[in-house]
Design a protein around this motif. Sequence first.
Motif, PDB file in Angstrom:
ATOM      1  N   ARG A  34       0.830  -1.210   0.000  1.00 36.31           N
ATOM      2  CA  ARG A  34       0.000   0.000   0.000  1.00 36.31           C
ATOM      3  C   ARG A  34       0.869   1.268   0.000  1.00 36.31           C
ATOM      4  N   LEU A  35       1.930   1.246   0.777  1.00 33.23           N
ATOM      5  CA  LEU A  35       2.796   2.432   0.840  1.00 33.23           C
ATOM      6  C   LEU A  35       3.467   2.683  -0.503  1.00 33.23           C
ATOM      7  N   LYS A  36       3.839   1.598  -1.165  1.00 31.28           N
ATOM      8  CA  LYS A  36       4.455   1.781  -2.490  1.00 31.28           C
ATOM      9  C   LYS A  36       3.449   2.396  -3.450  1.00 31.28           C
ATOM     10  N   GLU A  37       2.209   1.898  -3.368  1.00 30.13           N
ATOM     11  CA  GLU A  37       1.166   2.481  -4.240  1.00 30.13           C
ATOM     12  C   GLU A  37       1.017   3.967  -3.949  1.00 30.13           C
ATOM     13  N   PHE A  38       1.044   4.316  -2.647  1.00 33.83           N
ATOM     14  CA  PHE A  38       0.883   5.731  -2.289  1.00 33.83           C
ATOM     15  C   PHE A  38       2.000   6.568  -2.900  1.00 33.83           C
ATOM     16  N   LEU A  39       3.236   6.116  -2.732  1.00 29.39           N
ATOM     17  CA  LEU A  39       4.356   6.912  -3.258  1.00 29.39           C
ATOM     18  C   LEU A  39       4.300   6.982  -4.778  1.00 29.39           C
ATOM     19  N   ARG A  56       6.684  10.714  -6.614  1.00 32.88           N
ATOM     20  CA  ARG A  56       7.516  10.006  -7.597  1.00 32.88           C
ATOM     21  C   ARG A  56       8.545  10.964  -8.195  1.00 32.88           C
ATOM     22  N   ASP A  57       8.041  12.165  -8.584  1.00 35.44           N
ATOM     23  CA  ASP A  57       8.965  13.138  -9.196  1.00 35.44           C
ATOM     24  C   ASP A  57       9.998  13.616  -8.183  1.00 35.44           C
ATOM     25  N   GLU A  58       9.534  13.788  -6.946  1.00 35.02           N
ATOM     26  CA  GLU A  58      10.464  14.302  -5.941  1.00 35.02           C
ATOM     27  C   GLU A  58      11.565  13.287  -5.670  1.00 35.02           C
ATOM     28  N   LEU A  59      11.172  12.007  -5.579  1.00 33.44           N
ATOM     29  CA  LEU A  59      12.166  10.946  -5.367  1.00 33.44           C
ATOM     30  C   LEU A  59      13.196  10.957  -6.485  1.00 33.44           C
ATOM     31  N   LYS A  60      12.695  11.070  -7.712  1.00 37.68           N
ATOM     32  CA  LYS A  60      13.616  11.012  -8.848  1.00 37.68           C
ATOM     33  C   LYS A  60      14.567  12.201  -8.815  1.00 37.68           C
ATOM     34  N   LEU A  96       7.624   3.004   9.985  1.00 34.09           N
ATOM     35  CA  LEU A  96       8.579   3.868   9.264  1.00 34.09           C
ATOM     36  C   LEU A  96       9.594   3.075   8.458  1.00 34.09           C
ATOM     37  N   PRO A  97      10.189   1.987   9.021  1.00 37.74           N
ATOM     38  CA  PRO A  97      11.113   1.207   8.185  1.00 37.74           C
ATOM     39  C   PRO A  97      10.441   0.665   6.936  1.00 37.74           C
ATOM     40  N   LEU A  98       9.150   0.293   7.061  1.00 37.75           N
ATOM     41  CA  LEU A  98       8.429  -0.191   5.874  1.00 37.75           C
ATOM     42  C   LEU A  98       8.314   0.919   4.842  1.00 37.75           C
ATOM     43  N   LEU A  99       8.016   2.127   5.318  1.00 38.37           N
ATOM     44  CA  LEU A  99       7.880   3.260   4.395  1.00 38.37           C
ATOM     45  C   LEU A  99       9.223   3.534   3.716  1.00 38.37           C
ATOM     46  N   GLU A 100      10.310   3.400   4.473  1.00 35.62           N
ATOM     47  CA  GLU A 100      11.622   3.645   3.862  1.00 35.62           C
ATOM     48  C   GLU A 100      11.952   2.566   2.833  1.00 35.62           C
ATOM     49  N   GLU A 101      11.590   1.301   3.142  1.00 37.99           N
ATOM     50  CA  GLU A 101      11.828   0.239   2.148  1.00 37.99           C
ATOM     51  C   GLU A 101      11.013   0.500   0.895  1.00 37.99           C
ATOM     52  N   ALA A 102       9.742   0.905   1.095  1.00 35.93           N
ATOM     53  CA  ALA A 102       8.889   1.182  -0.063  1.00 35.93           C
ATOM     54  C   ALA A 102       9.488   2.306  -0.896  1.00 35.93           C
ATOM     55  N   ALA A 103       9.981   3.349  -0.208  1.00 31.16           N
ATOM     56  CA  ALA A 103      10.578   4.472  -0.942  1.00 31.16           C
ATOM     57  C   ALA A 103      11.795   4.000  -1.725  1.00 31.16           C
ATOM     58  N   GLN A 104      12.562   3.064  -1.116  1.00 35.86           N
ATOM     59  CA  GLN A 104      13.752   2.578  -1.811  1.00 35.86           C
ATOM     60  C   GLN A 104      13.352   1.819  -3.074  1.00 35.86           C
ATOM     61  N   GLU A 105      12.272   1.016  -2.968  1.00 36.82           N
ATOM     62  CA  GLU A 105      11.858   0.254  -4.158  1.00 36.82           C
ATOM     63  C   GLU A 105      11.327   1.180  -5.239  1.00 36.82           C
ATOM     64  N   VAL A 106      10.563   2.196  -4.824  1.00 34.93           N
ATOM     65  CA  VAL A 106      10.044   3.133  -5.836  1.00 34.93           C
ATOM     66  C   VAL A 106      11.204   3.881  -6.492  1.00 34.93           C
ATOM     67  N   ALA A 107      12.186   4.277  -5.673  1.00 36.32           N
ATOM     68  CA  ALA A 107      13.341   4.971  -6.244  1.00 36.32           C
ATOM     69  C   ALA A 107      14.066   4.063  -7.224  1.00 36.32           C
ATOM     70  N   ASP A 108      14.112   2.768  -6.897  1.00 34.86           N
ATOM     71  CA  ASP A 108      14.739   1.803  -7.801  1.00 34.86           C
ATOM     72  C   ASP A 108      14.019   1.792  -9.140  1.00 34.86           C
ATOM     73  N   GLU A 109      12.657   1.852  -9.082  1.00 30.56           N
ATOM     74  CA  GLU A 109      11.901   1.815 -10.341  1.00 30.56           C
ATOM     75  C   GLU A 109      12.082   3.094 -11.150  1.00 30.56           C
ATOM     76  N   VAL A 110      12.025   4.267 -10.477  1.00 28.84           N
ATOM     77  CA  VAL A 110      11.992   5.500 -11.277  1.00 28.84           C
ATOM     78  C   VAL A 110      13.365   5.889 -11.790  1.00 28.84           C
TER      79      VAL A 110
END
Length: 734
Positions: A34-39, A56-60, A96-110
């Motif tokens: 769910r967190l990945k979907e949100f990001l 997504r844009d901010e992460l990139k 929070l660690p889950l959110l950070e992992e999700a952010a890492q995976e999204v960053a990996d994709e973008v």
Amino acid sequence: MSGFDDPGIYYSDSFGGDQPADEGQLKKTQIKKRLKEFLRQYRVGTDRTGFTFKYRDELKRHYNLGEYWIEVEMEDLASFDEDMADCLYKQPSEHLPLLEEAAQEVADEVTRPRPAGEETVQNIQVMLRSDANPSSIRNLKSDQMSRLVKIPGIIIAATAVRAKATKIAIQCRSCRNTINNIAVRPGLEGYALPRKCNIEQAGRPKCPVDPYFILPDKCKCVDFQTLKLQESPDAVPHGELPRHMQLYCDRYLCDKVVPGNRVTVMGIYSIKKAGKTSAKGRDRVGVGIRTSYIRVVGIQVDTEGTGRSFAGTVSPQEEEEFRRLAAMPNIYETIAKSIAPSIYGSTDIKKAISCLLFGGSRKRLPDGLTRRGDVNLLMLGDPGTAKSQLLKFVERCSPIGVYTSGKGSSAAGLTASVMRDPVSRNFVMEGGAMVLADGGVVCIDEFDKMREDDRVAIHEAMEQQTISIAKAGITTTLNSRCSVLAAANSVFGRWDDTKGEENIDFMPTILSRFDMIFIVKDEHNEQRDMILAKHVMNVHLSALTQTEAVEGEIDLNKLKKFIAFCRTKCGPRLSAEAAEKLKNRYILMRSGAREHERESDRRSSIPITVRQLEAIVRIAESLSKMKLQPFATEADVDEALRLFQVSTLDAALSGSLTGAEGFTTQEDQEMLSRIEKQLKRRFAIGSQVSEHSIVQDFLKQKYPEHAIYRVLALMMRRGEIQHRMQRKVIYRIK
């Protein structure tokens, strides 16, 4: 509601493979999804205007800049999925660690494909921010434990940035067996090493107890820093000490704030093991007792540098009201009336104080020097003229106010002190009253009772508006952009018109730093006394009943907001005609002061220097700041000159002794010294004479009576004679 109609797949595992993951693991993967979907999917804007994927844009963007962090707004998460946001509030340390992992995976994709050499994805730090109302440090109780909290305050100390291990590797001393990648919990909790080595090899003795030690080379570390947060001074209840809270910041949150910043902190209220208990064992309290700290997950610095602005921002309605207020033709009189309305009279002083609250505009010159824009004000005068009350009022109504008394404050307490940090044994610096009041007003009462060397410490702060210290290996300069409002009594307690200059005990160096010096005399005037008594009686009679403000005045909160609004929005300059006019008047003033000095054959202790010219400029600027005008007009300069005339010039010229008796001439001086010589001849050291008989003797020799009394008073002040027996007999000491 998602997933309620998901039938799920039932199957039997005939090979007895790995057992299915337990319930908690499944829940965690769902939350992460769910967190990945949100990001990935959260977007701002509408379909018509075109929308952007915010996170997504901010992460990139951040990732490509080499900054591995992202700031998530709790409101966005709540609008996307409310249960998730609630979970994050209730159990932040798990989610929070889950959110950070999700952010890492999204960053990996973008950011795919990444250039060679940067294939591995960096860890992303997630910071949170929220628009919720902050609570105070005093409301943090045990039911908030390990929840997300938001508290405001002022940072008073910051340690250096140190390293903390996140993954450690340990090795056994005897059998050289290493264990890698042991995760250490974030925060200030340590990690307890295992007590025994459980590898059993044949033919080897068992490893001893506590065999492990850490291999520093194989540990992964992050930066961390601990800060000390103190609740903001205006939130402290009266007569209590401000509370402190330890903050723990890591990675990109380090070095975001410096001591003196006012901040709002988002963090997890957590506990760590208490420090070492005493070795006696008798004071050992239970196991569960811990000290609390806050693990920071987001910092908002409220204001850069110039102290805090007033609470909250100005709404458009308020701004409209303020502009309407500033456009009133008599705004200057209105503001002067609403300063301490319960104190009668002293209109000029109130006008000067309103100028001090608004302040002139600070100028930066091209070569890096600054000219101060703050107005300093000194009130000298008799007791019972409501000086301290005015000071107290100014402390309440200026955006930042610090009130100190001259006797109870030392040089270090006003400027800055260097002390040893009890934890790290290094020297740390703590700012004093003038540093804390940066961007506001320091009110110093009993200014004349301060010790001389403490008063010198204020010199630099008043003119250069910095405080430089070089103590204990710390050499630094702090900002103290504040106005000084001081109140003092004259030397004899009351202002003595016959003494003139001797009333003022200050050095010309400090007097020239004050823009306006008011001499408040308690004059005997029957009509005025009548009105004053009536006013005081009214205040006492209707103190409980009358709460609403008097007509035509601004109430305190509105005035405070208006002052802060004008100070942030407006920085006026002089217009050309006004400058020309001021130049001519200044030359007249200098020559007038010079003539006065020539007439009275002595230098005035209140000098008229270039600082006084700048003072008039600052007063004119603050007058136009009240009206929110960009330029100070001639009318402003006229009023500034009038204020200056009634304050400093009057004080400078009041030094003359052409008072009731007029002892300024040379003959008078000679006569006084003649009387003194005869007096000393008249009775030896250690003898006593009746005062009445001395006066009668001198009167027979045709000396004026007031001269005799004056000589006696002078000798008494020098400590040569003393009164004895109900002031009838005079006793000579030296």
